[in-house]
Design a protein around this motif. Sequence first.
Motif, short mmCIF file in Angstrom:
data_model
loop_
_atom_site.label_atom_id
_atom_site.label_comp_id
_atom_site.label_asym_id
_atom_site.label_seq_id
_atom_site.Cartn_x
_atom_site.Cartn_y
_atom_site.Cartn_z
N MET A 1 0.85 -1.19 0.00
CA MET A 1 0.00 0.00 0.00
C MET A 1 0.89 1.25 0.00
O MET A 1 1.92 1.28 0.66
CB MET A 1 -0.93 -0.01 1.22
N SER A 2 0.48 2.24 -0.71
CA SER A 2 1.25 3.48 -0.82
C SER A 2 1.18 4.29 0.47
O SER A 2 0.20 4.24 1.20
CB SER A 2 0.72 4.33 -1.97
N ASP A 3 2.23 5.06 0.73
CA ASP A 3 2.26 5.92 1.90
C ASP A 3 1.42 7.17 1.64
O ASP A 3 1.73 7.95 0.74
CB ASP A 3 3.71 6.29 2.22
N LEU A 4 0.39 7.35 2.41
CA LEU A 4 -0.56 8.45 2.21
C LEU A 4 0.11 9.81 2.29
O LEU A 4 -0.17 10.70 1.48
CB LEU A 4 -1.70 8.35 3.22
N VAL A 5 1.01 10.00 3.24
CA VAL A 5 1.68 11.29 3.40
C VAL A 5 2.48 11.64 2.14
O VAL A 5 2.43 12.77 1.67
CB VAL A 5 2.57 11.32 4.65
N GLN A 6 3.18 10.67 1.58
CA GLN A 6 3.95 10.92 0.35
C GLN A 6 3.03 11.29 -0.80
O GLN A 6 3.34 12.20 -1.58
CB GLN A 6 4.77 9.69 -0.03
N ILE A 7 1.92 10.60 -0.93
CA ILE A 7 0.97 10.86 -2.01
C ILE A 7 0.39 12.26 -1.89
O ILE A 7 0.40 13.04 -2.83
CB ILE A 7 -0.15 9.80 -2.03
N VAL A 8 -0.12 12.59 -0.71
CA VAL A 8 -0.76 13.88 -0.49
C VAL A 8 0.25 15.02 -0.66
O VAL A 8 -0.06 16.07 -1.23
CB VAL A 8 -1.43 13.94 0.90
N SER A 9 1.48 14.80 -0.21
CA SER A 9 2.52 15.84 -0.28
C SER A 9 2.89 16.22 -1.71
O SER A 9 3.49 17.27 -1.93
CB SER A 9 3.77 15.39 0.49
N LYS A 10 2.53 15.40 -2.68
CA LYS A 10 2.76 15.76 -4.08
C LYS A 10 1.85 16.91 -4.51
O LYS A 10 2.14 17.60 -5.47
CB LYS A 10 2.48 14.55 -5.00
N TYR A 11 0.73 17.09 -3.80
CA TYR A 11 -0.29 18.05 -4.21
C TYR A 11 -0.43 19.24 -3.27
O TYR A 11 -0.82 20.31 -3.71
CB TYR A 11 -1.65 17.34 -4.34
N THR A 13 1.03 21.20 0.68
CA THR A 13 2.01 21.27 1.75
C THR A 13 1.32 20.90 3.05
O THR A 13 0.28 21.46 3.39
CB THR A 13 2.58 22.70 1.86
N LEU A 14 1.90 19.94 3.75
CA LEU A 14 1.35 19.51 5.04
C LEU A 14 2.20 20.08 6.17
O LEU A 14 3.42 20.11 6.08
CB LEU A 14 1.33 17.99 5.12
N GLN A 15 1.52 20.48 7.24
CA GLN A 15 2.20 21.00 8.42
C GLN A 15 1.82 20.15 9.62
O GLN A 15 0.72 19.60 9.68
CB GLN A 15 1.79 22.45 8.67
N LYS A 22 -1.75 18.75 8.70
CA LYS A 22 -2.86 19.52 8.15
C LYS A 22 -2.40 20.39 7.00
O LYS A 22 -1.21 20.70 6.86
CB LYS A 22 -3.51 20.38 9.23
N GLY A 23 -3.36 20.75 6.16
CA GLY A 23 -3.08 21.60 5.01
C GLY A 23 -4.38 22.08 4.38
O GLY A 23 -5.46 21.79 4.88
N ASN A 24 -4.25 22.81 3.28
CA ASN A 24 -5.42 23.27 2.54
C ASN A 24 -5.91 22.15 1.63
O ASN A 24 -5.14 21.53 0.91
CB ASN A 24 -5.09 24.51 1.73
N CYS A 25 -7.19 21.91 1.65
CA CYS A 25 -7.78 20.82 0.88
C CYS A 25 -7.59 21.03 -0.62
O CYS A 25 -7.87 22.12 -1.14
CB CYS A 25 -9.27 20.72 1.19
#
Length: 67
Positions: A1-11, A13-15, A22-25
Amino acid sequence: MSDLVQIVSKYITLQEGRKALKGNCPFHPDQSGSFMVSPEKKMFKCFGCGKEGGPAEFELWIANTPK
């Protein structure tokens, strides 16, 4: 399974938050940081638009979001 943080971080910025990242949707106009990612649970949730799920759901939603 892919790492969710890595996937989301492509789109977006997470803090660091208290219990989650958290970040902007990326699915709706958001300037309030309503998008949360829990690495431990491998889940995301936006408290603005209500979208939630895991890595597969995120990739499905992002693929269908107009640029």
